[in-house]
Design an enzyme around this catalytic site. Sequence first.
Site, PDB file in Angstrom:
ATOM      1  N   GLY A   1       0.877  -1.166   0.151  1.00  0.00           N
ATOM      2  CA  GLY A   1       0.119  -0.112   0.135  1.00  0.00           C
ATOM      3  C   GLY A   1       1.040   1.422   0.027  1.00  0.00           C
ATOM      4  O   GLY A   1       1.985   1.164   0.163  1.00  0.00           O
ATOM      5  N   CYS A   2       0.161   2.383  -0.287  1.00  0.00           N
ATOM      6  CA  CYS A   2       1.029   3.696  -0.198  1.00  0.00           C
ATOM      7  C   CYS A   2       1.415   4.038   0.911  1.00  0.00           C
ATOM      8  O   CYS A   2       2.756   4.508   1.130  1.00  0.00           O
ATOM      9  CB  CYS A   2       0.159   4.834  -0.922  1.00  0.00           C
ATOM     10  SG  CYS A   2      -1.378   5.089  -0.032  1.00  0.00           S
ATOM     11  N   PHE A   3       0.659   3.955   1.986  1.00  0.00           N
ATOM     12  CA  PHE A   3       1.241   4.519   3.328  1.00  0.00           C
ATOM     13  C   PHE A   3       2.282   3.455   3.846  1.00  0.00           C
ATOM     14  O   PHE A   3       3.278   3.806   4.396  1.00  0.00           O
ATOM     15  CB  PHE A   3       0.084   4.282   4.337  1.00  0.00           C
ATOM     16  CG  PHE A   3      -0.990   5.502   4.276  1.00  0.00           C
ATOM     17  CD1 PHE A   3      -0.436   6.871   4.339  1.00  0.00           C
ATOM     18  CD2 PHE A   3      -2.345   5.248   4.322  1.00  0.00           C
ATOM     19  CE1 PHE A   3      -1.280   7.915   4.511  1.00  0.00           C
ATOM     20  CE2 PHE A   3      -3.004   6.265   4.105  1.00  0.00           C
ATOM     21  CZ  PHE A   3      -2.581   7.606   4.171  1.00  0.00           C
TER      22      PHE A   3
ATOM     23  N   THR B   1       4.414   1.836   2.029  1.00  0.00           N
ATOM     24  CA  THR B   1       5.679   2.268   1.307  1.00  0.00           C
ATOM     25  C   THR B   1       6.461   3.505   1.740  1.00  0.00           C
ATOM     26  O   THR B   1       7.645   3.121   2.084  1.00  0.00           O
ATOM     27  CB  THR B   1       5.332   2.478  -0.291  1.00  0.00           C
ATOM     28  OG1 THR B   1       4.669   1.211  -0.909  1.00  0.00           O
ATOM     29  CG2 THR B   1       6.563   2.827  -1.014  1.00  0.00           C
ATOM     30  N   ALA B   2       5.531   4.343   2.086  1.00  0.00           N
ATOM     31  CA  ALA B   2       6.222   5.617   2.520  1.00  0.00           C
ATOM     32  C   ALA B   2       6.697   5.518   3.749  1.00  0.00           C
ATOM     33  O   ALA B   2       7.977   6.048   4.368  1.00  0.00           O
ATOM     34  CB  ALA B   2       5.253   6.841   2.410  1.00  0.00           C
TER      35      ALA B   2
END
Length: 357
Positions: free
Chosen positions: A159-161, A163-164
Site C-alpha cells: 500500500g501507499c502508506f 511504502t512511504a
Amino acid sequence: MAGGGQGRVAVIGASGYGGLQTIRLLQDHPSLTVTFLGGERSAGRRWSSICSFLPLPEDPVVQSADAERIAAAADYAVLSLPNGLACQLAPELLQRGVRVVDLSADFRYRSLEQWSQVYAQEANRLSREDSELCQQAVYGLPEWHGPAIAEARLVAAPGCFPTASLLPLLPFLKQGLIDTDGIVIDAKTGTSGGGRVPKEAMLLAEASESIAPYGVIGHRHTSEIEQMAREVAGQDVRLQFTPHLVPMVRGLLSTVYARLRDPGLTAEDCTTVLEAVYRHHPCVSVLPVGTYPATKWARHTNRALVSVQVDTRTGQMILMSAIDNLIKGQAGQGVQCLNLMHGLPPETGLPLQSFYP
C-alpha cells in the site's frame, strides 16, 4: 519470459487510477507493452470513450477480465482491482502461466486468517481457500525484496502508506538501532488515494481547505506495516499509525517517530545508515541533514525522498518520507516489480525527476 524481448502486459481495472497510471507509465517503456485492457464496468467500450485524455494506439476495446483471453494476450497481468476481486482472478491466471502483480491488498498478508480479520467486510462475502497462495506471494517492495520479486509468480504490491513509512524505517529496525515499541507514524495523503469511485469525503466541498484524520485506530495499513517491520526486525513490532486527508490531489508525506537505543547517535550518523542501504537504489533518494522532503518534489515520479533528524533533547529520531501515492505508492512500484520479473533494472522506464513547480 524474463529478459526475453518485449514483455506483454495486461492491465485489469484499466480505467481506475491505478490502472490509468500503469498504462501511462508503460506507454514509454522500452521493454514492456500493454496488450490487453480489462474491466467490468467499462467492458465493450472503446478506450477513447472512457479516457480520451490518454489516447492509445488503435483505440482498443476494453474487455471483460476473462483469464483465457488474458493468458492468450499477455505474459504479465497487473491487477488494479478493489480488495476482494484479485484473489478470484489471480489463481486462474497463474494456472495459465501468467505472472501477476496485484495492486490490491488481497495477497499482502502471509496469513489468510489475518487478511480475513483486517479485511472482514471483503472476507464476509468471499470463500477464500488460497492460504498457500498467500504464503507464496512476494511482498513487492523492490528495495527490500528485489531477488524474490524477480523470480516470483505472484507479487503483492504494498500500500501507499506502508511504502512511504517502511522505506525510511526498515534500515533502523534491521540494525536494531531503535526500540520496537512506541513507534508512531503520522501520515498525510491526497484525495486520489481514495480511488476513482465517488466518495462523499473526497468531494471538493468536503476536502478543500480542510485537513482531517481518519482510521485513527485500526487502519488497515497498520498491520501491513507491522508485518514487514516484524520480519525485518526479527521480533514483534507494535506501532501507532494515523493517516490524514489533506486538500491536494496526489502526494503522500509520512513522518515516523522512534526512540534511538543509542542516545549518542546523531542525524549525520542516521543519514549514513540510510545512504548505506539505498546507495544503489535509484528510486530512493536520501536527502542531506536539515533538508526535509516535500510532496511536490516527488510528484509524478517513482522516487521516494527520505530524510532523518534526531532530537537530542528527547532521544527521538524523526524519519520523513515523501512519495507520489499513485506512482511509487501504487502503479510505479508495480512497474518496478514488472521490470524485475522481466530481468530489467527496476527503474527502467520510470520517471525519477519531477517537473517543478
